[in-house]
Scaffold this motif. Sequence first.
Motif, PDB file in Angstrom:
ATOM      1  N   PRO A   1       0.796  -1.216   0.000  1.00  0.00           N
ATOM      2  CA  PRO A   1       0.000   0.000   0.000  1.00  0.00           C
ATOM      3  C   PRO A   1       0.829   1.266   0.000  1.00  0.00           C
ATOM      4  CG  PRO A   1      -0.870  -1.596   1.545  1.00  0.00           C
ATOM      5  CD  PRO A   1       0.437  -2.115   1.063  1.00  0.00           C
TER       6      PRO A   1
ATOM      7  N   LYS B   1       2.240  -3.180   8.099  1.00  0.00           N
ATOM      8  CA  LYS B   1       1.631  -3.860   6.942  1.00  0.00           C
ATOM      9  C   LYS B   1       1.703  -5.372   7.047  1.00  0.00           C
ATOM     10  CE  LYS B   1       1.281   0.257   5.180  1.00  0.00           C
ATOM     11  NZ  LYS B   1      -0.017   0.965   5.257  1.00  0.00           N
TER      12      LYS B   1
ATOM     13  N   ILE C   1      -8.656  -5.623   7.387  1.00  0.00           N
ATOM     14  CA  ILE C   1      -9.286  -4.495   8.067  1.00  0.00           C
ATOM     15  C   ILE C   1      -8.369  -3.938   9.154  1.00  0.00           C
ATOM     16  CG2 ILE C   1     -11.194  -3.829   9.589  1.00  0.00           C
ATOM     17  CD1 ILE C   1     -12.949  -5.824   8.025  1.00  0.00           C
TER      18      ILE C   1
ATOM     19  N   ASP D   1      -5.119  -4.110   9.345  1.00  0.00           N
ATOM     20  CA  ASP D   1      -3.994  -3.399   8.720  1.00  0.00           C
ATOM     21  C   ASP D   1      -4.397  -1.978   8.353  1.00  0.00           C
ATOM     22  OD1 ASP D   1      -2.092  -5.325   8.958  1.00  0.00           O
ATOM     23  OD2 ASP D   1      -1.965  -5.818   6.818  1.00  0.00           O
ATOM     24  N   ARG D   2      -5.593  -1.837   7.791  1.00  0.00           N
ATOM     25  CA  ARG D   2      -6.078  -0.495   7.440  1.00  0.00           C
ATOM     26  C   ARG D   2      -6.247   0.362   8.681  1.00  0.00           C
ATOM     27  NH1 ARG D   2      -8.426  -0.184   2.305  1.00  0.00           N
ATOM     28  NH2 ARG D   2      -8.601   2.054   2.790  1.00  0.00           N
TER      29      ARG D   2
ATOM     30  N   GLY E   1      -2.893   1.424   9.904  1.00  0.00           N
ATOM     31  CA  GLY E   1      -2.346   2.472   9.055  1.00  0.00           C
ATOM     32  C   GLY E   1      -2.973   3.825   9.315  1.00  0.00           C
ATOM     33  N   ARG E   2      -4.169   3.841   9.875  1.00  0.00           N
ATOM     34  CA  ARG E   2      -4.841   5.103  10.187  1.00  0.00           C
ATOM     35  C   ARG E   2      -4.616   5.549  11.627  1.00  0.00           C
ATOM     36  NH1 ARG E   2     -10.681   4.060   7.067  1.00  0.00           N
ATOM     37  NH2 ARG E   2      -9.784   3.917   4.964  1.00  0.00           N
TER      38      ARG E   2
ATOM     39  N   SER F   1      -6.239  -2.869  17.438  1.00  0.00           N
ATOM     40  CA  SER F   1      -6.338  -3.442  16.091  1.00  0.00           C
ATOM     41  C   SER F   1      -5.892  -4.898  16.032  1.00  0.00           C
ATOM     42  CB  SER F   1      -5.520  -2.614  15.104  1.00  0.00           C
ATOM     43  OG  SER F   1      -4.144  -2.645  15.436  1.00  0.00           O
TER      44      SER F   1
END
Length: 456
Positions: A4, A155, A303, A305-306, A309-310, A317
């Motif tokens: 990503p 990631k 999900i 990982d996203r 990342g945020r 998470s």
Amino acid sequence: MALPDDTERADDPADGGRRVAPAVSAPTARTAWSITFLVMILQTINFADKAVLGIVARPLSEDLGLSNADIGLLGSAFYVLFVITGLVGGFIADRVRIVWVLLALALLWSLVQIPVLLVGTFTALIVSRVLLGAAEGPAGALNNVAVFGWFPKSKRGLPSAVVSSGTSLSKILMAPALTVIVAAYGWKAAFWTLMIVGLVWAAVWLVVGKDGPYSVSSARQVARSGAPDGNVTRVSFLRIAALPTFWGGVLGMFAIYGMVAVILTWLPSYFEQGLGFSRVDSGLLFALPSVTGMASMLLVSFITDRLAGRGMTVRVSRGMVSVVALFACGVMLASIPLVHSAWLAVFLVVAGYGAGVASYPLMNVAVAHISPERQVASTLGVFTALFSTSGILAPWLTGHLVDAATTPAQGYTTAFQIFGVVAIIGAVVMALTVDPERDRARIAAIDTLTSADDRS
């Protein structure tokens, strides 16, 4: 599929402050995912070696006159040396390139099938399963280590899930194929097939396998060069093992791994003896929990990982999502004795397994997060070995429960209820202990104090 982001920027006290990871080019990204999928195939072979006993359990018992307790003993024998080599293998991989370690393991898996093929007695089976367990002990952790070497920390959830999905593919694809092979050619044919597949994988890996830019060997080379990279160098492993995230994760995964070992050894027999399905149908139904398991691992890891990342914490998470998954699994398994429909029982096993195994890749990422890069292999190796000890007891205990029960169905449902309650307890323990950010900061503090003592 590409990575990503080209860079990873991390405000992490354990990494010495803000730093930028190496840029990831498109060819490197393609290589990363190629290696990931190849390691996933190795994980598929790994779990097919475990699952084959469940597939051949009934024809094997009929051919050799084995009791349920004998089959359970074969299932448990796999884990006798599995735990020991899992402990040792990670420390070896801290010092030897992971590409060579995986090659050696794949070759060993194939060769230890020989006693079964040449002799085919109960004693030969015991010897083969013990040796196979010894060869496969480090694999679960080191497969993740090999893939983590190609991805930055934020990631790693999805790649870990892809690798872990090999456990599901072994039952979705290989289990039905092995079932047909056994029906057509006998139970020894399954072991021949696995030996050949393992040798083919080893030949491919010898040509294309390589270590990644984030690998343990790369971190070791940086440390040897003396160039500062902002990372924690090395701490006593006992310091890592004493952290709540580590031992709390061990207890939680201990709860779920016992259930996985029972599924691998006993699920086709449960479907046949306990629920009344035919032998071929039972072998085919064996794949269903893996469908939900693979889907949940990939979806949940993508999900999380996203979310990571945020900016969402690793505790939430990775850790808390694992807690919810493990708790849901426990509730469903504990409910099996309360239902009277065969298909509803199948649903609870399938859904419970799918929920529970979603915690595996997440906890691998969480535990790797607290470890210095040079010690990821040994940390994950010991972590996996410790929670895998439940595999020594669980299949054997299930066999004895089935033999002692009034009916096989009653024995199986009692076993599932026990593992469901243990999973619920494990989820509670993890909720109270898992906090990777807190424990990584503690590791950084230990390293800082050690460095100060060395300078003084």
